[in-house]
Design a protein around this motif. Structure first.
Motif, mmCIF file in Angstrom:
data_model
loop_
_atom_site.group_PDB
_atom_site.id
_atom_site.type_symbol
_atom_site.label_atom_id
_atom_site.label_comp_id
_atom_site.label_asym_id
_atom_site.label_seq_id
_atom_site.Cartn_x
_atom_site.Cartn_y
_atom_site.Cartn_z
ATOM 1 N N GLU A 20 -3.419 5.015 -2.448
ATOM 2 C CA GLU A 20 -3.472 6.144 -3.377
ATOM 3 C C GLU A 20 -3.304 7.465 -2.634
ATOM 4 O O GLU A 20 -2.589 8.364 -3.087
ATOM 5 N N ALA A 50 0.270 7.948 -1.682
ATOM 6 C CA ALA A 50 1.063 8.363 -2.840
ATOM 7 C C ALA A 50 0.845 9.843 -3.141
ATOM 8 O O ALA A 50 1.793 10.574 -3.465
ATOM 9 N N TRP A 88 2.820 11.994 -0.535
ATOM 10 C CA TRP A 88 4.264 12.009 -0.759
ATOM 11 C C TRP A 88 4.612 12.775 -2.036
ATOM 12 O O TRP A 88 5.579 13.541 -2.081
ATOM 13 N N GLU A 89 3.807 12.591 -3.070
ATOM 14 C CA GLU A 89 4.017 13.311 -4.320
ATOM 15 C C GLU A 89 3.903 14.819 -4.098
ATOM 16 O O GLU A 89 4.703 15.605 -4.627
#
Length: 318
Positions: free
Chosen positions: A10, A13, A16-17
């Protein structure tokens, strides 16, 4: 393959987001515009796949930063803290190698400032925590499973741990189908490619908190009787004396000429002073060894068949 917890995935993610969002969103300040330009340059230089691999390598660092402020940070982890951490912490000046800065500025969130770990004074201990809590450290661990068993690696930070894992991967690089020279790849690339390509090996990372065992020093020092003993080879005893000790150990304590206790491979013998009647019942070699122990400050002698020979003391080979 490498194994990660759901929390790791998580956080990766979120990182990167945030990078994609900061690259593509419309800039409203000069700082945001400069950062977006640096990000786009980095994407163009490294490519999306290579940069993504670098970004997910920051998981441990951003989670460590979050743990220091989690209880009082007023905004969310994913939409505020992670982008703020990236903006404050990552140096994008070299588009080929974005890295965590050695020092970083501290920004405000609302009315409070939240320093990132390692860049300002360490947080003060919470009221009510023990002295041992303050001495606790967090270490990074990895378990590499292979056909011969497993390797366990422990390091003080994620970067040091990756260096150890990468060294292992480079050593056994020939076991995977990759013609590249691993010495020309970064640690993150080496680790990722090795465990993704190896048919039977895996690497599991984790973090562990190590704290000293709490104990009451006053109890140990004051109310528990302590003593000193030395270990001597049974070769310093004659066969006759060893036979006597073996016999006396089986007698009732009141019948023994000296208070001894049998061990698995020998005997414990006290070095305290002995009255004349009892001294007359003890062999001379034993009396000399008792005197030796007392002169050197030992309260007991442990005669053991695997004990050391001491220079200056007679030896009897039997």
């Amino acid at each position: 393959m490498t194994r990660y917890t759901l929390s790791h995935l998580e956080t990766a993610a979120c990182l990167w987001e945030a990078v994609l969002e900061m690259r593509d969103r419309a800039a409203t300040t000069p700082d945001e515009s400069s950062l977006a330009l640096a990000l786009r340059t980095c994407f163009d230089t490294l490519g999306t796949a290579a940069l993504r691999l670098i970004v997910v390598g920051w998981v441990d660092a951003v989670e460590a930063a979050w743990r220091t402020v989690e209880g009082e940070y007023p905004l969310s982890f994913d939409w505020d803290f992670v982008p703020r951490w990236i903006a404050d912490t990552i140096d994008w000046s070299d588009p080929r190698r974005p890295v965590i800065r050695a020092t970083a500025p501290v920004r405000n969130a609302g009315s409070k400032s939240f320093p990132l770990p390692g860049y300002d004074a360490p947080p003060q201990p919470a009221i009510g925590t023990s002295h041992e809590d303050h001495l606790a450290i967090e270490v990074h661990t990895a378990v590499i499973e292979h056909r011969h068993g497993m390797n366990i690696h422990v390091a003080v930070d994620a970067m040091a741990l990756d260096e150890e894992i990468a060294a292992y991967c480079r050593e056994y690089w020939s076991e995977i189908d990759d013609a590249r020279d691993p010495n020309n790849l970064s640690d993150a690339e080496v680790i990722s490619n090795y465990f993704e390509c190896h048919p039977s090996e895996s690497c599991t990372k984790d973090r562990m908190r190590i704290a000293p065992v709490a104990h009451q020093r006053a109890l140990v020092a004051g109310s528990i009787e302590q003593g000193r003993y030395c270990v001597l080879s049974t070769a310093h005893l004659t066969v006759h004396t060893a036979s006597c000790l073996d016999k006396w150990a089986s007698w009732p304590p009141s019948d023994r000429p000296i208070d001894i206790a049998a061990s698995v491979y020998g005997w414990f013998v006290p070095t305290r002073a002995i009255d004349d009647d009892r001294r007359a019942q003890l062999p001379q070699d034993l009396l000399r060894l008792i005197a030796f122990g007392r002169a050197h400050g030992f309260q007991f002698l442990l005669f053991d068949c695997d004990g050391s020979d001491v220079d200056g003391l007679p030896l009897h080979h039997w």
